[in-house]
Design a protein around this motif. Structure first.
Motif, mmCIF file in Angstrom:
data_model
loop_
_atom_site.group_PDB
_atom_site.id
_atom_site.type_symbol
_atom_site.label_atom_id
_atom_site.label_comp_id
_atom_site.label_asym_id
_atom_site.label_seq_id
_atom_site.Cartn_x
_atom_site.Cartn_y
_atom_site.Cartn_z
ATOM 1 N N LEU A 162 0.829 -1.206 0.000
ATOM 2 C CA LEU A 162 0.000 0.000 0.000
ATOM 3 C C LEU A 162 0.866 1.260 0.000
ATOM 4 N N VAL A 163 1.929 1.244 0.792
ATOM 5 C CA VAL A 163 2.814 2.418 0.844
ATOM 6 C C VAL A 163 3.476 2.648 -0.514
ATOM 7 N N LEU A 164 3.837 1.561 -1.200
ATOM 8 C CA LEU A 164 4.495 1.681 -2.500
ATOM 9 C C LEU A 164 3.533 2.088 -3.611
ATOM 10 N N LEU A 165 2.287 1.639 -3.546
ATOM 11 C CA LEU A 165 1.373 1.816 -4.663
ATOM 12 C C LEU A 165 0.420 3.000 -4.504
ATOM 13 N N LEU A 166 0.070 3.338 -3.275
ATOM 14 C CA LEU A 166 -0.937 4.382 -3.072
ATOM 15 C C LEU A 166 -0.571 5.743 -3.663
ATOM 16 N N PRO A 167 0.711 6.182 -3.590
ATOM 17 C CA PRO A 167 1.012 7.499 -4.183
ATOM 18 C C PRO A 167 0.606 7.614 -5.644
ATOM 19 N N ALA A 168 0.848 6.588 -6.438
ATOM 20 C CA ALA A 168 0.464 6.635 -7.851
ATOM 21 C C ALA A 168 -1.039 6.480 -8.029
ATOM 22 N N VAL A 169 -1.674 5.685 -7.174
ATOM 23 C CA VAL A 169 -3.132 5.533 -7.250
ATOM 24 C C VAL A 169 -3.811 6.881 -7.040
ATOM 25 N N LEU A 170 -3.300 7.650 -6.104
ATOM 26 C CA LEU A 170 -3.916 8.936 -5.773
ATOM 27 C C LEU A 170 -3.486 10.070 -6.692
ATOM 28 N N GLY A 171 -2.284 9.971 -7.279
ATOM 29 C CA GLY A 171 -1.764 11.131 -7.993
ATOM 30 C C GLY A 171 -1.451 10.965 -9.455
ATOM 31 N N ALA A 172 -1.385 9.742 -9.982
ATOM 32 C CA ALA A 172 -1.014 9.561 -11.384
ATOM 33 C C ALA A 172 -2.107 10.079 -12.309
ATOM 34 N N PRO A 173 -1.742 10.747 -13.404
ATOM 35 C CA PRO A 173 -2.750 11.262 -14.334
ATOM 36 C C PRO A 173 -3.426 10.140 -15.113
ATOM 37 N N LEU A 174 -4.562 10.439 -15.671
ATOM 38 C CA LEU A 174 -5.308 9.470 -16.470
ATOM 39 C C LEU A 174 -4.606 9.248 -17.809
ATOM 40 N N GLY A 175 -4.329 7.981 -18.145
ATOM 41 C CA GLY A 175 -3.695 7.644 -19.407
ATOM 42 C C GLY A 175 -4.722 7.241 -20.455
ATOM 43 N N PHE A 176 -4.263 7.115 -21.694
ATOM 44 C CA PHE A 176 -5.163 6.795 -22.796
ATOM 45 C C PHE A 176 -5.785 5.415 -22.633
ATOM 46 N N ASP A 177 -4.951 4.406 -22.344
ATOM 47 C CA ASP A 177 -5.469 3.049 -22.195
ATOM 48 C C ASP A 177 -6.412 2.943 -21.005
ATOM 49 N N GLU A 178 -6.072 3.648 -19.915
ATOM 50 C CA GLU A 178 -6.932 3.629 -18.741
ATOM 51 C C GLU A 178 -8.274 4.274 -19.054
ATOM 52 N N ALA A 179 -8.268 5.382 -19.781
ATOM 53 C CA ALA A 179 -9.516 6.057 -20.145
ATOM 54 C C ALA A 179 -10.390 5.152 -21.012
ATOM 55 N N ARG A 180 -9.774 4.448 -21.944
ATOM 56 C CA ARG A 180 -10.542 3.535 -22.798
ATOM 57 C C ARG A 180 -11.123 2.388 -21.990
ATOM 58 N N PHE A 181 -10.363 1.865 -21.043
ATOM 59 C CA PHE A 181 -10.840 0.779 -20.198
ATOM 60 C C PHE A 181 -12.038 1.237 -19.357
ATOM 61 N N LEU A 182 -11.921 2.427 -18.768
ATOM 62 C CA LEU A 182 -13.016 2.945 -17.954
ATOM 63 C C LEU A 182 -14.257 3.233 -18.795
ATOM 64 N N GLU A 183 -14.046 3.646 -20.032
ATOM 65 C CA GLU A 183 -15.181 3.876 -20.925
ATOM 66 C C GLU A 183 -15.940 2.576 -21.184
ATOM 67 N N ASP A 184 -15.203 1.493 -21.397
ATOM 68 C CA ASP A 184 -15.850 0.190 -21.593
ATOM 69 C C ASP A 184 -16.579 -0.254 -20.331
ATOM 70 N N THR A 185 -15.977 -0.002 -19.169
ATOM 71 C CA THR A 185 -16.620 -0.374 -17.913
ATOM 72 C C THR A 185 -17.913 0.399 -17.719
ATOM 73 N N ARG A 186 -17.896 1.688 -18.019
ATOM 74 C CA ARG A 186 -19.116 2.493 -17.876
ATOM 75 C C ARG A 186 -20.174 2.059 -18.887
ATOM 76 N N ALA A 187 -19.736 1.615 -20.061
ATOM 77 C CA ALA A 187 -20.700 1.115 -21.045
ATOM 78 C C ALA A 187 -21.396 -0.138 -20.523
#
Length: 398
Positions: free
Chosen positions: A19-44
């Motif tokens: 959690l200590v290693l991964l949480l900083p990126a979970v909270l602060g990393a910007p949205l990427g193209f592949d992630e946005a496409r994945f979330l779009e499919d999930t919302r669909a």
């Protein structure tokens, strides 16, 4: 090490470290193209879309988050399922280490796996990588148990045999054929060593195949014509945080002791644990040749590498420590230091070298140099702790 294991339960310790290693990126990393496409499919899917998804299992945890939080769920909230799967994956690696080696090796292997950039790349962004890796690691955990049972180890419980077919179906539904192919290579290599298939009987193949067909059959039947190939071998292109320029960066910092670990793995291949890890690694390397990115093979190969490295660190009496000073090992140390410097500069550039970034870069540099100093003094286990500290400081950098 004994106090660390007795005062802290290893699972709790590894979960906290992850959690200590991964949480900083979970909270602060910007949205990427592949992630946005994945979330779009999930919302669909959440909106009742009827169009079949190539790997629907990867979206099921995301659907739970959307149903619980609605459309207003923050970006970090959509990443929680992947964070959970990544943490559980670390615990599965620990379980494998405890099964094939002992608690101390399992703890170090889990920590090395948790600190890798490969896990950070998939465990901090919404996507199919972390759920697929969790299912695949569980699959390999059961196959390693089966392998050890055939070599005279503890017998597999009945629920494990049934669980094998369940996680195989989950791996297919989340990330296609990647992890199942790794399992097939493992089974083929171990069957060739035994010159027979009788050791697979505890998996109960006949009812297992029927159950697997019932799980994935409806999904395969619903796929549109011409999409089967994409569903079984989904594209894995390119989040920069995951697809690093070299495999060394993807496997950083776990690769630090790869040279002596691989040498020991080969020399001690008569040991059932080492032969199983060697077969696992061979399958993972084969995946690189079948795909155009190292990311697909990073996590399948990372777990056995972490386990082999941890075992080598505790192999004081079999001559392994002499390998820590051989030229291949020295070359990897130099490459590791170069990769660490590159990552520090990249982190500083992202933060425009602010005061906080400069302080973080200085602290990370000192930790990296201290790691190499400890290696020079022959204190390899302490160097591993320093390498983990280096990874932690790098993640906490602004």
């Amino acid at each position: 090490m004994h106090r660390l294991i007795t005062r802290w339960h290893p699972f709790a310790l590894l979960a906290l470290l992850s959690l200590v290693l991964l949480l900083p990126a979970v909270l602060g990393a910007p949205l990427g193209f592949d992630e946005a496409r994945f979330l779009e499919d999930t919302r669909a899917l959440a909106g009742g879309g009827n169009e079949p998804i190539a790997t629907p299992g990867a979206h099921w945890l995301g659907l739970i988050v959307l149903w619980a939080g609605g459309e207003g769920v923050p970006l970090w909230g959509t990443r929680l399922p992947d964070l959970l799967c990544a943490v559980l994956g670390v615990l599965v690696v620990h379980d494998i280490g405890r099964t094939v080696f002992n608690k101390k090796i399992a703890l170090v292997a889990g920590a090395l796996f948790a600190a890798s950039l490969a896990l950070n790349g998939i465990g901090t962004r919404a996507g199919a990588g972390a759920p697929g890796a969790l299912a695949g690691l569980a699959l390999m955990d059961l196959l390693m148990r089966l392998h050890l049972q055939a070599k005279g180890g503890a017998p597999m419980a009945l629920w494990m045999a049934h669980g094998f077919w369940f996680v195989l179906g989950a791996a297919l539904l989340t990330q296609g054929l990647a992890w199942p192919l790794l399992g097939v290579v493992f089974l083929a290599l171990m069957s060739a060593e035994r010159r027979g298939l009788g050791w697979l009987v505890p998996l109960r193949p006949f009812p297992g195949v029927i159950f697997l067909a019932a799980v994935i059959g409806p999904w395969l039947a619903a796929l549109p014509e011409g999409t089967l190939g994409t569903a079984l071998w989904p594209p894995m292109a390119g989040e920069p945080a995951l697809v690093a320029p070299t495999a060394l960066l993807v496997l950083w910092p776990t690769v630090l002791f790869a040279a002596p670990a691989l040498g020991r793995l080969w020399n001690e291949r008569a040991d059932p644990a080492n032969s199983g890890l060697a077969a696992w690694l061979i399958g993972a390397v084969g995946l690189i040749a079948l795909h155009d990115t190292a990311a697909l093979a990073a996590l399948p190969g990372l777990a056995p590498l972490a386990l082999a490295s941890a075992a080598a660190l505790f192999a004081v009496r079999d001559g392994t420590y002499e390998r820590f000073r051989h030229p291949p090992a020295l070359g990897v140390y130099a490459l590791w230091g170069t990769a660490t410097g590159w990552l520090i500069v990249e982190a500083g550039d992202r933060a425009a070298w602010s005061t906080e970034a400069c302080l973080a870069a200085a602290a990370t540099t000192l930790a990296g140099l201290y790691t190499l100093i400890l290696i020079g003094r022959g204190r390899y286990l302490n160097a591993t702790v320093a390498a983990l500290l280096t990874a932690l400081l790098l993640r906490l950098a602004p």
